[in-house]
Design a protein around this motif. Structure first.
Motif, PDB file in Angstrom:
ATOM      1  N   THR A  56       7.123  17.792   6.901  1.00  0.00           N
ATOM      2  CA  THR A  56       5.712  17.519   6.639  1.00  0.00           C
ATOM      3  C   THR A  56       5.109  16.514   7.601  1.00  0.00           C
ATOM      4  OG1 THR A  56       6.213  15.719   5.110  1.00  0.00           O
ATOM      5  CG2 THR A  56       6.105  17.936   4.183  1.00  0.00           C
ATOM      6  N   ASP A  57       5.957  15.848   8.403  1.00  0.00           N
ATOM      7  CA  ASP A  57       5.522  14.789   9.300  1.00  0.00           C
ATOM      8  C   ASP A  57       4.935  13.604   8.529  1.00  0.00           C
ATOM      9  OD1 ASP A  57       5.452  13.793  11.885  1.00  0.00           O
ATOM     10  OD2 ASP A  57       3.330  14.271  12.126  1.00  0.00           O
ATOM     11  N   GLN A  58       5.365  13.441   7.274  1.00  0.00           N
ATOM     12  CA  GLN A  58       4.976  12.293   6.473  1.00  0.00           C
ATOM     13  C   GLN A  58       6.195  11.764   5.724  1.00  0.00           C
ATOM     14  OE1 GLN A  58       1.622  13.268   3.865  1.00  0.00           O
ATOM     15  NE2 GLN A  58       0.371  11.930   5.127  1.00  0.00           N
ATOM     16  N   THR A  59       6.265  10.442   5.596  1.00  0.00           N
ATOM     17  CA  THR A  59       7.371   9.840   4.840  1.00  0.00           C
ATOM     18  C   THR A  59       6.905   9.263   3.518  1.00  0.00           C
ATOM     19  OG1 THR A  59       7.028   7.686   5.894  1.00  0.00           O
ATOM     20  CG2 THR A  59       8.561   9.210   6.975  1.00  0.00           C
ATOM     21  N   ARG A  60       5.592   9.238   3.285  1.00  0.00           N
ATOM     22  CA  ARG A  60       5.008   8.608   2.087  1.00  0.00           C
ATOM     23  C   ARG A  60       5.469   7.160   1.990  1.00  0.00           C
ATOM     24  NH1 ARG A  60       0.778  11.281   0.412  1.00  0.00           N
ATOM     25  NH2 ARG A  60       0.964  10.339  -1.661  1.00  0.00           N
ATOM     26  N   THR A  61       5.578   6.506   3.140  1.00  0.00           N
ATOM     27  CA  THR A  61       6.043   5.124   3.200  1.00  0.00           C
ATOM     28  C   THR A  61       5.072   4.293   4.034  1.00  0.00           C
ATOM     29  OG1 THR A  61       8.347   5.846   3.081  1.00  0.00           O
ATOM     30  CG2 THR A  61       7.959   3.597   3.823  1.00  0.00           C
ATOM     31  N   LEU A  62       4.755   3.121   3.530  1.00  0.00           N
ATOM     32  CA  LEU A  62       3.913   2.172   4.243  1.00  0.00           C
ATOM     33  C   LEU A  62       4.755   0.967   4.657  1.00  0.00           C
ATOM     34  CD1 LEU A  62       0.804   2.100   1.844  1.00  0.00           C
ATOM     35  CD2 LEU A  62       1.295   3.708   3.707  1.00  0.00           C
ATOM     36  N   GLY A  63       4.414   0.366   5.777  1.00  0.00           N
ATOM     37  CA  GLY A  63       5.036  -0.877   6.200  1.00  0.00           C
ATOM     38  C   GLY A  63       4.097  -2.040   5.946  1.00  0.00           C
ATOM     39  N   LEU A  64       4.660  -3.167   5.522  1.00  0.00           N
ATOM     40  CA  LEU A  64       3.882  -4.380   5.309  1.00  0.00           C
ATOM     41  C   LEU A  64       4.605  -5.532   5.994  1.00  0.00           C
ATOM     42  CD1 LEU A  64       1.716  -6.194   3.951  1.00  0.00           C
ATOM     43  CD2 LEU A  64       3.226  -6.294   1.940  1.00  0.00           C
ATOM     44  N   GLU A  82       2.433  -3.458  -3.127  1.00  0.00           N
ATOM     45  CA  GLU A  82       3.453  -2.531  -3.614  1.00  0.00           C
ATOM     46  C   GLU A  82       2.962  -1.775  -4.843  1.00  0.00           C
ATOM     47  OE1 GLU A  82       6.617  -0.751  -5.691  1.00  0.00           O
ATOM     48  OE2 GLU A  82       5.539  -2.491  -6.494  1.00  0.00           O
ATOM     49  N   GLU A  83       2.306  -2.465  -5.765  1.00  0.00           N
ATOM     50  CA  GLU A  83       1.814  -1.812  -6.981  1.00  0.00           C
ATOM     51  C   GLU A  83       0.738  -0.781  -6.654  1.00  0.00           C
ATOM     52  OE1 GLU A  83       0.524  -5.039  -9.394  1.00  0.00           O
ATOM     53  OE2 GLU A  83       2.518  -5.398 -10.266  1.00  0.00           O
ATOM     54  N   ALA A  84      -0.190  -1.142  -5.772  1.00  0.00           N
ATOM     55  CA  ALA A  84      -1.266  -0.212  -5.420  1.00  0.00           C
ATOM     56  C   ALA A  84      -0.723   0.999  -4.664  1.00  0.00           C
ATOM     57  CB  ALA A  84      -2.319  -0.934  -4.573  1.00  0.00           C
ATOM     58  N   ALA A  85       0.239   0.771  -3.768  1.00  0.00           N
ATOM     59  CA  ALA A  85       0.823   1.882  -3.017  1.00  0.00           C
ATOM     60  C   ALA A  85       1.577   2.828  -3.952  1.00  0.00           C
ATOM     61  CB  ALA A  85       1.756   1.339  -1.934  1.00  0.00           C
ATOM     62  N   TYR A  90       3.019   6.169  -2.700  1.00  0.00           N
ATOM     63  CA  TYR A  90       3.656   5.650  -1.492  1.00  0.00           C
ATOM     64  C   TYR A  90       4.664   4.561  -1.847  1.00  0.00           C
ATOM     65  CZ  TYR A  90       0.143   7.942   1.461  1.00  0.00           C
ATOM     66  OH  TYR A  90      -0.653   8.864   2.096  1.00  0.00           O
ATOM     67  N   SER A  91       5.711   4.452  -1.044  1.00  0.00           N
ATOM     68  CA  SER A  91       6.632   3.325  -1.111  1.00  0.00           C
ATOM     69  C   SER A  91       6.279   2.329  -0.011  1.00  0.00           C
ATOM     70  CB  SER A  91       8.079   3.795  -0.941  1.00  0.00           C
ATOM     71  OG  SER A  91       8.442   4.689  -1.974  1.00  0.00           O
ATOM     72  N   VAL A  92       6.773   1.096  -0.158  1.00  0.00           N
ATOM     73  CA  VAL A  92       6.460   0.046   0.805  1.00  0.00           C
ATOM     74  C   VAL A  92       7.746  -0.608   1.298  1.00  0.00           C
ATOM     75  CG1 VAL A  92       5.243  -2.134   1.209  1.00  0.00           C
ATOM     76  CG2 VAL A  92       4.252  -0.422  -0.319  1.00  0.00           C
ATOM     77  N   ILE A  93       7.864  -0.765   2.615  1.00  0.00           N
ATOM     78  CA  ILE A  93       8.942  -1.557   3.223  1.00  0.00           C
ATOM     79  C   ILE A  93       8.317  -2.845   3.740  1.00  0.00           C
ATOM     80  CG2 ILE A  93      10.722  -1.657   4.998  1.00  0.00           C
ATOM     81  CD1 ILE A  93      10.781   1.386   5.000  1.00  0.00           C
ATOM     82  N   ILE A  94       8.871  -3.990   3.335  1.00  0.00           N
ATOM     83  CA  ILE A  94       8.282  -5.292   3.652  1.00  0.00           C
ATOM     84  C   ILE A  94       9.117  -6.027   4.698  1.00  0.00           C
ATOM     85  CG2 ILE A  94       7.576  -7.535   2.713  1.00  0.00           C
ATOM     86  CD1 ILE A  94       7.207  -6.155   0.011  1.00  0.00           C
ATOM     87  N   GLY A  95       8.449  -6.578   5.685  1.00  0.00           N
ATOM     88  CA  GLY A  95       9.088  -7.437   6.676  1.00  0.00           C
ATOM     89  C   GLY A  95       8.471  -8.825   6.637  1.00  0.00           C
ATOM     90  N   LEU A 295      -7.369  -8.270  -2.688  1.00  0.00           N
ATOM     91  CA  LEU A 295      -7.170  -8.056  -1.251  1.00  0.00           C
ATOM     92  C   LEU A 295      -6.048  -7.047  -1.004  1.00  0.00           C
ATOM     93  CD1 LEU A 295      -7.421 -11.720   0.089  1.00  0.00           C
ATOM     94  CD2 LEU A 295      -9.076  -9.885   0.446  1.00  0.00           C
ATOM     95  N   GLY A 296      -4.930  -7.195  -1.729  1.00  0.00           N
ATOM     96  CA  GLY A 296      -3.818  -6.262  -1.558  1.00  0.00           C
ATOM     97  C   GLY A 296      -4.200  -4.848  -1.912  1.00  0.00           C
ATOM     98  N   ARG A 297      -4.907  -4.692  -3.012  1.00  0.00           N
ATOM     99  CA  ARG A 297      -5.306  -3.341  -3.438  1.00  0.00           C
ATOM    100  C   ARG A 297      -6.308  -2.722  -2.455  1.00  0.00           C
ATOM    101  NH1 ARG A 297      -4.689  -6.121  -8.369  1.00  0.00           N
ATOM    102  NH2 ARG A 297      -6.845  -6.810  -8.428  1.00  0.00           N
ATOM    103  N   ALA A 298      -7.257  -3.536  -1.991  1.00  0.00           N
ATOM    104  CA  ALA A 298      -8.241  -3.021  -1.033  1.00  0.00           C
ATOM    105  C   ALA A 298      -7.575  -2.648   0.290  1.00  0.00           C
ATOM    106  CB  ALA A 298      -9.329  -4.069  -0.802  1.00  0.00           C
ATOM    107  N   ALA A 299      -6.569  -3.413   0.703  1.00  0.00           N
ATOM    108  CA  ALA A 299      -5.876  -3.111   1.956  1.00  0.00           C
ATOM    109  C   ALA A 299      -5.145  -1.774   1.871  1.00  0.00           C
ATOM    110  CB  ALA A 299      -4.900  -4.230   2.299  1.00  0.00           C
ATOM    111  N   VAL A 300      -4.505  -1.514   0.741  1.00  0.00           N
ATOM    112  CA  VAL A 300      -3.795  -0.236   0.561  1.00  0.00           C
ATOM    113  C   VAL A 300      -4.790   0.919   0.561  1.00  0.00           C
ATOM    114  CG1 VAL A 300      -2.436   1.142  -1.054  1.00  0.00           C
ATOM    115  CG2 VAL A 300      -1.820  -1.248  -0.618  1.00  0.00           C
ATOM    116  N   ARG A 301      -5.894   0.763  -0.136  1.00  0.00           N
ATOM    117  CA  ARG A 301      -6.896   1.842  -0.161  1.00  0.00           C
ATOM    118  C   ARG A 301      -7.411   2.143   1.239  1.00  0.00           C
ATOM    119  NH1 ARG A 301      -8.666  -0.913  -4.905  1.00  0.00           N
ATOM    120  NH2 ARG A 301     -10.324  -1.939  -3.717  1.00  0.00           N
ATOM    121  N   ALA A 302      -7.680   1.081   2.006  1.00  0.00           N
ATOM    122  CA  ALA A 302      -8.180   1.281   3.373  1.00  0.00           C
ATOM    123  C   ALA A 302      -7.143   1.992   4.237  1.00  0.00           C
ATOM    124  CB  ALA A 302      -8.563  -0.058   3.998  1.00  0.00           C
TER     125      ALA A 302
END
Length: 350
Positions: A56-64, A82-85, A90-95, A295-302
């Motif tokens: 699908t060329d998608q991982t359904r994963t976001l990086g933060l 993480e909650e909004a994603a 979506y899942s989130v990987i955090i660095g 801010l976190g929720r708005a960032a994920v939506r954007a």
């Protein structure tokens, strides 16, 4: 572990039919769909996310990539992201960059190598070639809290200028005239912006901000301690120390107590970035609070808008002043500061 062939055998259908059901393809009969889903449940089958992402060329994963996981502000921000994603599938990987540009770049490079769908970053500085290349190279990206000027990436942040003006008005009303600031790194937008907002607010009241009352910190507690020690060594120390983030405020509090001084009797203390701990200090600390969860929720939506082909929007939300008792207040804890008439209005009434 069950395979897709096992599911097909259990349901009495082809592997292709199982694949269509798992990908929610409309060309499958309801009977076949029901049998496949029952087989998936019975066998405990879990699709191979890596294989699916290749198709699908998608991982359904976001990086933060956050600036400092030890800072309660960024911890809360990460939680809301993480909650909004998760709510959007979506899942989130955090660095954790730990306020270091080299670690920031390490995490950005690693996340891009893992084929994340999009990236949220709170930049530690604006000079990283890797960050600039990623931002300009088509990677869906959103800056949160901090940003890189001149880079065409949506920004989700809080505007603290009005809250800083409210703080200075509040301190002026309490009779404080010698104010100092522990600044964040000038290479960050939040570091430079908060100093300039503080300077401008002081100017409205005709109050100076001499170089000796500007201490260079790095958003870490130790720098708050070091800068405050320098303030206390001045022939005429400031009446108020304003720390441009919460960790530096805690460092400042340590330095004040180490001298045997008391807040606010000997020196007042205020902070940018309110945290739950501030209500438990003695006295509770007056602080500027950012709407971190929003801010976190708005960032994920954007970011998801950008990933899914919708036009993303930058978002700016207001910060607010929370008055407690660390500056000599008698107001009840947690009461927002009332707006003070402008200095010009005060002069006209004198």
């Amino acid at each position: 572990m069950a395979s897709i062939k096992d599911v097909a055998a259990e349901a009495g259908v082809s592997v292709a039919t199982v694949s269509r059901v798992l990908n929610d393809h409309p060309s499958v009969s309801e009977d076949a769909r029901s049998r496949v889903l029952a087989a998936v449940e019975a066998l405990g089958y879990r699709p191979n996310a890596v294989a699916r992402s290749l198709r699908t060329d998608q991982t359904r994963t976001l990086g933060l990539v956050i600036s400092d996981v030890m800072n309660p502000y960024f911890t809360e921000l990460a939680r809301s992201v993480e909650e909004a994603a998760r709510a959007l599938g979506y899942s989130v990987i955090i660095g954790n960059a730990d306020e270091r540009p080299d670690l920031q770049d390490h995490h950005v490079r690693t996340l891009l190598d893992r084929r994340i769908d999009g990236l949220l970053v709170s930049p530690t500085d604006g000079a990283s070639p890797l960050m600039l290349d990623a931002a300009r190279g088509g990677t869906p990206m959103v800056f949160v809290d901090r940003w890189i000027p001149g880079v065409d990436v949506p920004v989700v942040r809080a505007d603290g200028q009005a809250a800083v003006r409210d703080l200075v008005a509040h301190l002026h009303r309490l009779g404080h005239r010698r104010l100092a600031i522990i600044a964040g790194p000038a290479a960050t937008t939040t570091g430079s912006e908060r100093v300039e907002a503080f300077r401008a607010a002081l100017a409205e009241y005709g109050l100076p901000l001499p170089d000796a009352h500007i201490g260079q910190g790095d958003f870490q507690a130790e720098s708050g301690r070091r800068v405050t020690e320098g303030f206390l060594d001045l022939p005429e120390p400031p009446e108020v120390v304003f720390a441009a983030d919460n960790l530096m405020a805690l460092g400042a509090l340590d330095a004040i107590r180490a001298r045997g001084l008391r807040v606010p009797d000997d020196i007042a203390l205020a902070a940018f970035d309110d945290i739950p701990w501030f209500v438990h200090t003695d006295p509770p600390i007056t602080a500027i609070a950012q709407p971190t969860g929003e801010l976190g929720r708005a960032a994920v939506r954007a970011l998801v808008d950008r990933i899914e082909g919708r036009p993303p929007q930058s978002v700016t939300l207001p910060a607010r002043l929370v008055v407690r008792r660390s500056c000599g207040e008698t107001a009840p804890p947690e009461q927002p500061a009332a707006s003070e008439p402008s200095p010009a209005t005060n002069r006209s009434q004198s």
